[in-house]
Scaffold this motif. Sequence first.
Motif, PDB file in Angstrom:
ATOM      1  N   LEU A  19      46.379  40.958  40.303  1.00 24.77           N
ATOM      2  CA  LEU A  19      47.717  41.525  40.180  1.00 24.77           C
ATOM      3  C   LEU A  19      48.525  41.337  41.455  1.00 24.77           C
ATOM      4  N   GLN A  20      47.869  41.430  42.614  1.00 19.99           N
ATOM      5  CA  GLN A  20      48.569  41.207  43.890  1.00 19.99           C
ATOM      6  C   GLN A  20      49.135  39.806  43.947  1.00 19.99           C
ATOM      7  N   THR A  21      48.382  38.827  43.498  1.00 23.23           N
ATOM      8  CA  THR A  21      48.839  37.440  43.552  1.00 23.23           C
ATOM      9  C   THR A  21      50.024  37.211  42.619  1.00 23.23           C
ATOM     10  N   LEU A  22      50.027  37.883  41.483  1.00 24.55           N
ATOM     11  CA  LEU A  22      51.110  37.703  40.512  1.00 24.55           C
ATOM     12  C   LEU A  22      52.376  38.440  40.909  1.00 24.55           C
ATOM     13  N   THR A  23      52.229  39.593  41.563  1.00 29.98           N
ATOM     14  CA  THR A  23      53.388  40.434  41.829  1.00 29.98           C
ATOM     15  C   THR A  23      53.778  40.517  43.299  1.00 29.98           C
ATOM     16  N   GLY A  24      52.851  40.196  44.207  1.00 30.60           N
ATOM     17  CA  GLY A  24      53.128  40.318  45.632  1.00 30.60           C
ATOM     18  C   GLY A  24      52.785  41.686  46.197  1.00 30.60           C
ATOM     19  N   PHE A  25      52.267  42.589  45.382  1.00 31.96           N
ATOM     20  CA  PHE A  25      51.903  43.922  45.854  1.00 31.96           C
ATOM     21  C   PHE A  25      50.804  44.488  44.963  1.00 31.96           C
ATOM     22  N   ALA A  26      50.345  45.687  45.281  1.00 32.12           N
ATOM     23  CA  ALA A  26      49.450  46.498  44.445  1.00 32.12           C
ATOM     24  C   ALA A  26      47.972  46.381  44.792  1.00 32.12           C
ATOM     25  N   PHE A  27      47.539  45.466  45.644  1.00 30.12           N
ATOM     26  CA  PHE A  27      46.110  45.341  45.910  1.00 30.12           C
ATOM     27  C   PHE A  27      45.541  46.634  46.495  1.00 30.12           C
ATOM     28  N   GLY A  28      46.151  47.115  47.576  1.00 30.10           N
ATOM     29  CA  GLY A  28      45.634  48.316  48.218  1.00 30.10           C
ATOM     30  C   GLY A  28      45.749  49.541  47.337  1.00 30.10           C
ATOM     31  N   LEU A  29      46.876  49.686  46.638  1.00 27.14           N
ATOM     32  CA  LEU A  29      47.082  50.851  45.783  1.00 27.14           C
ATOM     33  C   LEU A  29      46.043  50.926  44.673  1.00 27.14           C
ATOM     34  N   ILE A  30      45.827  49.803  43.984  1.00 24.75           N
ATOM     35  CA  ILE A  30      44.873  49.799  42.880  1.00 24.75           C
ATOM     36  C   ILE A  30      43.453  50.034  43.381  1.00 24.75           C
ATOM     37  N   THR A  31      43.087  49.365  44.455  1.00 29.74           N
ATOM     38  CA  THR A  31      41.731  49.507  44.979  1.00 29.74           C
ATOM     39  C   THR A  31      41.477  50.922  45.496  1.00 29.74           C
ATOM     40  N   MET A  32      42.406  51.442  46.306  1.00 29.34           N
ATOM     41  CA  MET A  32      42.216  52.791  46.848  1.00 29.34           C
ATOM     42  C   MET A  32      42.261  53.844  45.746  1.00 29.34           C
ATOM     43  N   GLY A  33      43.126  53.665  44.753  1.00 30.23           N
ATOM     44  CA  GLY A  33      43.159  54.601  43.640  1.00 30.23           C
ATOM     45  C   GLY A  33      41.857  54.592  42.863  1.00 30.23           C
ATOM     46  N   GLY A  34      41.329  53.396  42.608  1.00 25.22           N
ATOM     47  CA  GLY A  34      40.067  53.291  41.893  1.00 25.22           C
ATOM     48  C   GLY A  34      38.913  53.890  42.665  1.00 25.22           C
ATOM     49  N   VAL A  35      38.886  53.654  43.963  1.00 25.37           N
ATOM     50  CA  VAL A  35      37.821  54.227  44.799  1.00 25.37           C
ATOM     51  C   VAL A  35      37.930  55.749  44.840  1.00 25.37           C
ATOM     52  N   GLY A  36      39.165  56.243  44.970  1.00 18.25           N
ATOM     53  CA  GLY A  36      39.357  57.686  45.005  1.00 18.25           C
ATOM     54  C   GLY A  36      38.899  58.357  43.724  1.00 18.25           C
ATOM     55  N   LEU A  37      39.106  57.685  42.591  1.00 18.96           N
ATOM     56  CA  LEU A  37      38.718  58.257  41.305  1.00 18.96           C
ATOM     57  C   LEU A  37      37.208  58.209  41.080  1.00 18.96           C
ATOM     58  N   THR A  38      36.590  57.125  41.511  1.00 20.99           N
ATOM     59  CA  THR A  38      35.167  56.925  41.218  1.00 20.99           C
ATOM     60  C   THR A  38      34.236  57.420  42.319  1.00 20.99           C
ATOM     61  N   GLY A  39      34.773  57.569  43.543  1.00 20.98           N
ATOM     62  CA  GLY A  39      33.925  58.001  44.641  1.00 20.98           C
ATOM     63  C   GLY A  39      32.919  56.959  45.085  1.00 20.98           C
ATOM     64  N   LEU A  40      33.225  55.684  44.850  1.00 24.19           N
ATOM     65  CA  LEU A  40      32.304  54.620  45.256  1.00 24.19           C
ATOM     66  C   LEU A  40      32.085  54.607  46.766  1.00 24.19           C
ATOM     67  N   LEU A  41      33.147  54.936  47.516  1.00 23.07           N
ATOM     68  CA  LEU A  41      33.090  54.948  48.977  1.00 23.07           C
ATOM     69  C   LEU A  41      33.897  56.138  49.473  1.00 23.07           C
ATOM     70  N   SER A  42      33.706  56.508  50.727  1.00 24.43           N
ATOM     71  CA  SER A  42      34.615  57.468  51.339  1.00 24.43           C
ATOM     72  C   SER A  42      35.962  56.781  51.534  1.00 24.43           C
ATOM     73  N   LEU A  43      37.032  57.547  51.578  1.00 22.48           N
ATOM     74  CA  LEU A  43      38.361  56.944  51.707  1.00 22.48           C
ATOM     75  C   LEU A  43      38.532  56.174  53.017  1.00 22.48           C
ATOM     76  N   PRO A  44      38.055  56.676  54.167  1.00 20.99           N
ATOM     77  CA  PRO A  44      38.173  55.872  55.393  1.00 20.99           C
ATOM     78  C   PRO A  44      37.411  54.549  55.301  1.00 20.99           C
ATOM     79  N   ASP A  45      36.194  54.569  54.752  1.00 19.82           N
ATOM     80  CA  ASP A  45      35.428  53.329  54.613  1.00 19.82           C
ATOM     81  C   ASP A  45      36.104  52.383  53.625  1.00 19.82           C
TER      82      ASP A  45
END
Length: 256
Positions: A19-45
């Motif tokens: 999506l970042q490549t198609l739109t020029g944005f959203a990589f960090g938002l989507i990844t951090m949102g997904g991590v925050g929801l799933t708890g795969l990693l701590s937010l700082p990591d």
Amino acid sequence: MSAAELLGFLLLTGAAAYLQTLTGFAFGLITMGGVGLTGLLSLPDAAMIVSVLSLVNAAQMLAKGWRDVAWREFWLVMAASIPLLFVGYWLLEWLADTRADLLRLLLGFAIVVSSLQLARKPEPLAWKSGDPSFLFFGGIAGLMGGMFSTAGPPLVYHFYRQPMPMVKVRETLVTVFALNAVFRIGLVAASGSLPSGSTWSGLLAIPAVMGATYAARRWPPPLSPKTMRRMVFGLLFLSGVSLAAPALAPVVRGYL
């Protein structure tokens, strides 16, 4: 991360890079949102891993597009972005140690506001904005980038309003994100807060990011830009609400 968690992270970052490549944005938002929801990693990591992956995605995109960067606007943005990036990173470290719920709430709120902003196409300006506006939006982007590796929304809003060719807008944004990622990685390393142990297995997402970036350029979906924006908006909005809602009650109780 376990094998299942790693697979989920690879799928998440691959989708975000596409999506970042198609739109020029959203990589960090989507990844951090997904991590925050799933708890795969701590937010700082997760923010550290996102910085590395954002740099990989940007380098791949800029291999041919660096000549289209609007260098004057780029340096104005960076002049304000870098100092505020340090402030944002300090806030992240402080909140992660003392108020994890507040940190999740802030991330969810940032994602919701960003999604609402991105849902509407910015009205184009007749004349290019003045230098102070690029400094202002660059500062906001630096603060968000320091906290969550999500510097995109304020800059996307500002740049997409400018009377500039879209290719110049896209490549300038990607260059800003790349240099922000370099500074943020250096800051994390200098502070001694590098992720440890199995967290680094998240870097196995680099091939997924590279493959998704290539796939988006080589085989873009048969969707209009308007439809793509709506899809990204819906995804971000739902993830932001889902992330912020559970953290709201503990934060309110903490202040009562």
